[in-house]
Design a protein around this motif. Structure first.
Motif, PDB file in Angstrom:
ATOM      1  N   PRO A 187     -36.334  70.531  29.943  1.00 60.72           N
ATOM      2  CA  PRO A 187     -35.800  70.495  31.217  1.00 60.72           C
ATOM      3  C   PRO A 187     -34.644  69.677  31.529  1.00 60.72           C
ATOM      4  O   PRO A 187     -33.606  69.706  32.284  1.00 60.72           O
ATOM      5  CB  PRO A 187     -36.800  70.071  32.226  1.00 60.72           C
ATOM      6  N   ILE A 188     -34.722  68.205  31.013  1.00 62.42           N
ATOM      7  CA  ILE A 188     -33.471  67.149  31.003  1.00 62.42           C
ATOM      8  C   ILE A 188     -32.310  67.966  30.398  1.00 62.42           C
ATOM      9  O   ILE A 188     -31.088  67.691  30.704  1.00 62.42           O
ATOM     10  CB  ILE A 188     -33.832  65.869  30.583  1.00 62.42           C
ATOM     11  N   ILE A 189     -32.571  68.272  29.027  1.00 63.65           N
ATOM     12  CA  ILE A 189     -31.157  68.770  28.461  1.00 63.65           C
ATOM     13  C   ILE A 189     -30.659  70.132  29.036  1.00 63.65           C
ATOM     14  O   ILE A 189     -29.613  70.481  29.061  1.00 63.65           O
ATOM     15  CB  ILE A 189     -31.916  69.295  26.966  1.00 63.65           C
ATOM     16  N   ASP A 190     -31.856  71.025  29.689  1.00 63.18           N
ATOM     17  CA  ASP A 190     -31.168  72.179  30.416  1.00 63.18           C
ATOM     18  C   ASP A 190     -30.442  71.622  31.482  1.00 63.18           C
ATOM     19  O   ASP A 190     -29.294  72.405  31.983  1.00 63.18           O
ATOM     20  CB  ASP A 190     -32.365  73.030  30.959  1.00 63.18           C
ATOM     21  N   SER A 191     -30.821  70.667  32.334  1.00 62.05           N
ATOM     22  CA  SER A 191     -29.985  70.285  33.576  1.00 62.05           C
ATOM     23  C   SER A 191     -28.679  69.640  32.972  1.00 62.05           C
ATOM     24  O   SER A 191     -27.802  69.691  33.794  1.00 62.05           O
ATOM     25  CB  SER A 191     -30.854  68.947  34.272  1.00 62.05           C
ATOM     26  N   ILE A 192     -28.619  69.082  31.850  1.00 62.01           N
ATOM     27  CA  ILE A 192     -27.262  68.507  31.372  1.00 62.01           C
ATOM     28  C   ILE A 192     -26.371  69.513  31.074  1.00 62.01           C
ATOM     29  O   ILE A 192     -25.264  69.564  31.277  1.00 62.01           O
ATOM     30  CB  ILE A 192     -27.579  67.391  30.315  1.00 62.01           C
ATOM     31  N   THR A 193     -26.835  70.558  30.434  1.00 65.66           N
ATOM     32  CA  THR A 193     -25.818  71.695  29.961  1.00 65.66           C
ATOM     33  C   THR A 193     -25.415  72.589  31.356  1.00 65.66           C
ATOM     34  O   THR A 193     -24.312  72.982  31.304  1.00 65.66           O
ATOM     35  CB  THR A 193     -26.797  72.831  29.173  1.00 65.66           C
ATOM     36  N   GLU A 194     -26.378  72.640  32.502  1.00 67.48           N
ATOM     37  CA  GLU A 194     -25.947  73.381  33.633  1.00 67.48           C
ATOM     38  C   GLU A 194     -24.806  72.285  34.134  1.00 67.48           C
ATOM     39  O   GLU A 194     -23.721  72.797  34.910  1.00 67.48           O
ATOM     40  CB  GLU A 194     -27.142  73.477  34.512  1.00 67.48           C
ATOM     41  N   LEU A 195     -24.922  71.059  34.105  1.00 65.34           N
ATOM     42  CA  LEU A 195     -23.949  70.154  34.707  1.00 65.34           C
ATOM     43  C   LEU A 195     -22.516  70.431  33.970  1.00 65.34           C
ATOM     44  O   LEU A 195     -21.516  70.362  34.720  1.00 65.34           O
ATOM     45  CB  LEU A 195     -24.183  68.937  34.700  1.00 65.34           C
ATOM     46  N   LEU A 228     -44.776  66.216  24.761  1.00 62.40           N
ATOM     47  CA  LEU A 228     -43.765  65.468  25.625  1.00 62.40           C
ATOM     48  C   LEU A 228     -42.534  65.933  25.510  1.00 62.40           C
ATOM     49  O   LEU A 228     -41.772  65.938  26.512  1.00 62.40           O
ATOM     50  CB  LEU A 228     -43.886  63.872  25.164  1.00 62.40           C
ATOM     51  N   THR A 229     -41.937  66.266  24.545  1.00 62.06           N
ATOM     52  CA  THR A 229     -40.572  67.015  24.236  1.00 62.06           C
ATOM     53  C   THR A 229     -40.670  68.208  24.969  1.00 62.06           C
ATOM     54  O   THR A 229     -39.543  68.410  25.730  1.00 62.06           O
ATOM     55  CB  THR A 229     -40.172  67.445  22.623  1.00 62.06           C
ATOM     56  N   GLY A 230     -41.825  68.991  24.862  1.00 57.20           N
ATOM     57  CA  GLY A 230     -41.390  70.398  25.660  1.00 57.20           C
ATOM     58  C   GLY A 230     -41.864  70.177  27.325  1.00 57.20           C
ATOM     59  O   GLY A 230     -40.722  70.945  27.831  1.00 57.20           O
ATOM     60  N   ILE A 231     -42.399  69.119  27.541  1.00 58.92           N
ATOM     61  CA  ILE A 231     -42.396  68.828  29.128  1.00 58.92           C
ATOM     62  C   ILE A 231     -41.251  68.018  29.616  1.00 58.92           C
ATOM     63  O   ILE A 231     -40.730  68.264  30.755  1.00 58.92           O
ATOM     64  CB  ILE A 231     -43.547  68.158  29.545  1.00 58.92           C
ATOM     65  N   CYS A 232     -40.840  67.080  28.975  1.00 52.59           N
ATOM     66  CA  CYS A 232     -39.897  66.275  29.642  1.00 52.59           C
ATOM     67  C   CYS A 232     -38.429  66.507  28.985  1.00 52.59           C
ATOM     68  O   CYS A 232     -37.487  66.470  30.036  1.00 52.59           O
ATOM     69  CB  CYS A 232     -40.141  64.790  29.155  1.00 52.59           C
TER      70      CYS A 232
END
Length: 87
Positions: A16-24, A9-13
């Motif tokens: 990507p959420i952490i990646d989106s937050i770092t892009e923001l 679940l960490t790998g799937i969910c």
């Protein structure tokens, strides 16, 4: 088994959420950088205008120079060069 499911679940969910937050966060940090670049460009334009007002323009390129107002009389000795062979 619980660790396997949590890792899956960490790998799937979560990744990507952490990646989106770092892009923001990166995008938010680029905004002040752009504002500083605008100020620097304005100051550079003002400096360039002051330099143009104080100095005459003398254009040069790599390996080339714009012709000046001096006259070059290279055509005077054409007759001497016509009969020579080689260098």
């Amino acid at each position: 088994m619980k660790k396997y499911i949590f890792g899956f679940l960490t790998g799937i969910c979560l990744l990507p959420i952490i990646d989106s937050i770092t892009e923001l966060i990166q995008t938010a940090l680029k905004i002040p950088k752009g504002e500083l670049s605008k100020k620097v460009l304005k100051l550079n334009n003002e400096i360039q205008d002051l330099q143009f007002a104080l100095e005459p323009i003398d254009t040069h390129c790599i390996g080339f120079e714009a012709p000046s107002n001096k006259e070059y009389l290279d055509d005077e000795n054409e007759e001497d060069h016509k009969n020579k062979i080689g260098f």
